[in-house]
Design a protein around this motif. Structure first.
Motif, short mmCIF file in Angstrom:
data_model
loop_
_atom_site.label_atom_id
_atom_site.label_comp_id
_atom_site.label_asym_id
_atom_site.label_seq_id
_atom_site.Cartn_x
_atom_site.Cartn_y
_atom_site.Cartn_z
N TYR A 186 -47.87 -11.00 -20.86
CA TYR A 186 -48.45 -11.04 -22.21
C TYR A 186 -49.03 -9.67 -22.59
O TYR A 186 -48.80 -9.19 -23.71
N ARG A 187 -49.76 -9.03 -21.69
CA ARG A 187 -50.36 -7.73 -21.98
C ARG A 187 -49.29 -6.68 -22.29
O ARG A 187 -49.47 -5.85 -23.17
N MET A 188 -48.17 -6.75 -21.59
CA MET A 188 -47.07 -5.81 -21.84
C MET A 188 -46.44 -6.06 -23.21
O MET A 188 -46.20 -5.13 -23.98
N LEU A 189 -46.18 -7.33 -23.48
CA LEU A 189 -45.58 -7.67 -24.77
C LEU A 189 -46.51 -7.31 -25.92
O LEU A 189 -46.07 -6.87 -26.98
N ARG A 190 -47.80 -7.49 -25.70
CA ARG A 190 -48.76 -7.15 -26.75
C ARG A 190 -48.70 -5.65 -27.07
O ARG A 190 -48.71 -5.26 -28.24
N LEU A 191 -48.65 -4.80 -26.05
CA LEU A 191 -48.54 -3.36 -26.30
C LEU A 191 -47.26 -3.06 -27.07
O LEU A 191 -47.28 -2.29 -28.04
N ARG A 192 -46.16 -3.65 -26.69
CA ARG A 192 -44.90 -3.42 -27.39
C ARG A 192 -45.01 -3.79 -28.86
O ARG A 192 -44.58 -3.03 -29.75
N VAL A 193 -45.58 -4.93 -29.15
CA VAL A 193 -45.74 -5.36 -30.54
C VAL A 193 -46.70 -4.43 -31.27
O VAL A 193 -46.46 -4.03 -32.41
N ASP A 194 -47.81 -4.07 -30.62
CA ASP A 194 -48.78 -3.17 -31.25
C ASP A 194 -48.14 -1.85 -31.66
O ASP A 194 -48.40 -1.33 -32.74
N VAL A 195 -47.28 -1.31 -30.79
CA VAL A 195 -46.67 0.00 -31.07
C VAL A 195 -45.49 -0.13 -32.02
O VAL A 195 -45.44 0.52 -33.07
N PHE A 196 -44.51 -0.97 -31.67
CA PHE A 196 -43.26 -0.97 -32.41
C PHE A 196 -43.30 -1.77 -33.71
O PHE A 196 -42.63 -1.41 -34.68
N VAL A 197 -44.06 -2.83 -33.76
CA VAL A 197 -44.09 -3.67 -34.95
C VAL A 197 -45.25 -3.29 -35.86
O VAL A 197 -45.08 -3.03 -37.05
N VAL A 198 -46.47 -3.21 -35.30
CA VAL A 198 -47.66 -2.96 -36.11
C VAL A 198 -47.79 -1.48 -36.46
O VAL A 198 -47.79 -1.11 -37.63
N GLU A 199 -47.91 -0.62 -35.45
CA GLU A 199 -48.14 0.80 -35.70
C GLU A 199 -46.99 1.45 -36.47
O GLU A 199 -47.21 2.20 -37.41
N GLN A 200 -45.75 1.15 -36.08
CA GLN A 200 -44.61 1.76 -36.76
C GLN A 200 -44.19 0.98 -38.00
O GLN A 200 -43.21 1.34 -38.64
N GLU A 201 -44.94 -0.06 -38.30
CA GLU A 201 -44.69 -0.89 -39.49
C GLU A 201 -43.23 -1.28 -39.58
O GLU A 201 -42.56 -1.07 -40.60
N CYS A 202 -42.73 -1.86 -38.50
CA CYS A 202 -41.31 -2.17 -38.40
C CYS A 202 -41.13 -3.62 -37.94
O CYS A 202 -41.02 -3.87 -36.74
N PRO A 203 -41.13 -4.55 -38.88
CA PRO A 203 -40.92 -5.94 -38.46
C PRO A 203 -39.48 -6.16 -38.00
O PRO A 203 -38.54 -6.00 -38.76
N TYR A 204 -39.34 -6.42 -36.72
CA TYR A 204 -38.02 -6.66 -36.14
C TYR A 204 -38.19 -7.64 -34.99
O TYR A 204 -39.31 -7.86 -34.52
N PRO A 205 -37.13 -8.24 -34.51
CA PRO A 205 -37.25 -9.24 -33.44
C PRO A 205 -37.52 -8.57 -32.08
O PRO A 205 -36.61 -8.33 -31.30
N GLU A 206 -38.78 -8.25 -31.83
CA GLU A 206 -39.19 -7.59 -30.59
C GLU A 206 -38.80 -8.42 -29.36
O GLU A 206 -38.42 -7.89 -28.33
N LEU A 207 -38.92 -9.71 -29.45
CA LEU A 207 -38.56 -10.59 -28.34
C LEU A 207 -37.08 -10.94 -28.47
O LEU A 207 -36.71 -11.82 -29.23
N ASP A 208 -36.25 -10.22 -27.72
CA ASP A 208 -34.81 -10.33 -27.87
C ASP A 208 -34.12 -11.14 -26.78
O ASP A 208 -32.90 -11.22 -26.74
N GLY A 209 -34.90 -11.73 -25.87
CA GLY A 209 -34.32 -12.54 -24.81
C GLY A 209 -33.98 -11.76 -23.55
O GLY A 209 -33.84 -12.35 -22.48
N ARG A 210 -33.83 -10.45 -23.64
CA ARG A 210 -33.42 -9.67 -22.47
C ARG A 210 -34.52 -9.54 -21.43
O ARG A 210 -34.25 -9.28 -20.27
N ASP A 211 -35.76 -9.75 -21.84
CA ASP A 211 -36.87 -9.71 -20.87
C ASP A 211 -36.72 -10.79 -19.81
O ASP A 211 -37.26 -10.65 -18.71
N LEU A 212 -36.04 -11.85 -20.11
CA LEU A 212 -35.94 -12.98 -19.20
C LEU A 212 -34.72 -12.93 -18.28
O LEU A 212 -34.55 -13.81 -17.44
#
Length: 160
Positions: A24-50
């Motif tokens: 969860y902490r890792m995913l949160r950083l990814r969302v904070d950087v790529f979605v929130v900070e870069q203002e880029c709504p995209y499907p961050e959770l793409d299934g490849r993590d699993l």
């Protein structure tokens, strides 16, 4: 949050070996950087993590925040794919991204590796042996370029 990395150690684990709170902490950083900070709504959770072969690399702060992260995927053809490379805004400039990349490149040094670099970071990736393999393109509104690193050949000495 303290900016002091926990012994500046890069940690590495397959998804199956992570506990839910670390993941969860890792995913949160990814969302904070790529979605929130870069203002880029995209499907961050793409299934490849699993996927069974997915590896996560990260650096923790002394108080359990993830300061930097990257993931390493293995494509069906045996090529490794480095992605989601990010450092928390408050920890930039501490060399965390470089430590993460060193660890990932060491892991795949005898195999080809690819990544999709945001163009502002292409020189950073070039410092690890990645070369551009195509033209610049927009991904989610952000300029990117594909890059590739060929495997280190056994018996070849650097600089020769």
């Amino acid at each position: 949050m303290t900016l002091q990395p926990l012994a500046t150690a890069v940690q590495r684990a397959y998804t199956a070996d992570l506990d839910a709170s670390d993941f969860y902490r890792m995913l949160r950083l990814r969302v904070d950087v790529f979605v929130v900070e870069q203002e880029c709504p995209y499907p961050e959770l793409d299934g490849r993590d699993l996927e069974d072969s997915t590896r996560h690399f990260w650096v923790d702060s002394a108080d359990d925040y993830v300061l930097g992260y990257l993931r390493l995927l293995e494509d069906p053809d045996g090529t490794y794919r480095i992605g989601r490379v990010c450092t928390s805004k408050s920890a930039r400039g501490l060399g965390i991204g470089r430590k993460l990349m060193r660890a990932a490149v060491a892991e795949v040094q005898n195999s080809p590796a690819v990544l999709s670099a945001q163009t502002y970071a292409k020189d950073f990736y070039a410092s690890f042996g990645f070369v551009e393999t195509g033209d610049e393109y927009l991904e989610d509104g952000i300029p990117h370029v594909d890059m590739r690193r060929e495997p280190r050949r056994a018996g070849v000495i650097a600089g020769r």
